[in-house]
Design an enzyme around this catalytic site. Structure first.
Site, PDB file in Angstrom:
ATOM      1  N   ALA A 137       3.410   8.892 -40.696  1.00 39.64           N
ATOM      2  CA  ALA A 137       4.547   7.981 -40.526  1.00 39.64           C
ATOM      3  C   ALA A 137       4.073   6.539 -40.571  1.00 39.64           C
ATOM      4  O   ALA A 137       2.916   6.233 -40.238  1.00 39.64           O
ATOM      5  CB  ALA A 137       5.254   8.261 -39.201  1.00 39.64           C
ATOM      6  N   CYS A 139      12.248  10.489 -38.355  1.00 44.23           N
ATOM      7  CA  CYS A 139      12.620   9.457 -39.327  1.00 44.23           C
ATOM      8  C   CYS A 139      14.003   9.702 -39.938  1.00 44.23           C
ATOM      9  O   CYS A 139      14.297   9.241 -41.032  1.00 44.23           O
ATOM     10  CB  CYS A 139      11.566   9.334 -40.430  1.00 44.23           C
TER      11      CYS A 139
END
Length: 237
Positions: free
Chosen positions: A170, A201
């Site tokens: 990420a 996300c």
């Protein structure tokens, strides 16, 4: 502990080091200091340390820093986080943070890289900076024969396993007066079930994976070395 870049906008290791010290970069073009913490660093403590270091970099009283660490299990909410994406709000502590992005999990077995560099000195282009972070992760993964890839419209680095795309790293950054903080999180060997408490996300249709989940017996020290070597290829050229 062992040691090893606008207004506010959202958007490995050299030779063995002595414990408790920080390694400085070459004098010709000062590279960042590198710091690695072995234990799990509490999230509020890390935020406070980042804020202090960013202020010092802006003031010219401290060099840039790449800080590699782990956190206890927790969830963070970026500036685009949707409440509905926090599926089990009582499972782990939840921290609202000023970085870009949505919900992310941090925990043991995940290498978090907080990057505090001065973009004004390097390249005052936030999009180019994020692209460089992606390239950093891709090159580090390549050292383990893992093909990490970008995906249009999706933040982070992705791998394909059994025909299914899964997220292995990420990215979430913040830039304050051209100095960056927050950074990246690479899954080495975290408890992947912990991601079930959020929609990572905001992408419910994709899974998450890690280096060990891919069948690679990789240690955190291996990953730190790969990140250090890949950094020089991407950022110090």
């Amino acid at each position: 502990m062992r040691p090893i870049k606008q207004p506010d906008e959202m958007i490995a290791i050299p030779s063995p080091a002595v414990a408790g010290t920080v390694l400085s970069g070459a004098p010709a073009r000062p590279a960042p200091d590198w710091r690695i913490d072995d234990g799990a660093v509490p999230y509020p403590e890390a935020l406070a340390a980042m804020e202090a270091r960013v202020a010092a970099i802006r003031a010219g009283t401290a060099p840039e820093l790449v800080w590699l660490l782990e956190h206890p299990p927790l969830y963070t909410a970026g500036t685009s986080a949707q409440d509905a994406d926090l599926l089990t709000p009582d499972r782990f502590p939840v921290y609202r943070t000023g970085r870009g992005g949505q919900y992310t999990y941090h925990g043991p077995g995940q290498r978090v890289g907080y990057v505090m560099v001065d973009l004004k000195r390097r390249n005052p282009d936030v999009r180019a900076y994020v692209h460089s972070l992606e390239e950093w992760l891709i090159r580090a993964l390549a050292r383990f024969q893992v093909k990490g890839e970008r995906r249009e419209g999706r933040v982070g680095i992705w791998v394909e396993r059994d025909g299914i795309e899964k997220k292995i790293a990420a990215i979430g950054v913040r830039v304050r007066q051209w100095v960056t903080f927050h950074g990246v999180a690479l899954n080495v060997d975290p408890d992947l079930s912990h991601f079930a408490g959020i929609v990572p996300c905001g992408l419910a249709q994709y899974g998450v994976t890690s280096l060990v989940d891919l069948g690679l017996p990789v240690t955190m020290a291996d990953v730190d070395l790969a990140l250090r070597e890949a950094w020089d290829e991407v950022f110090e050229v």
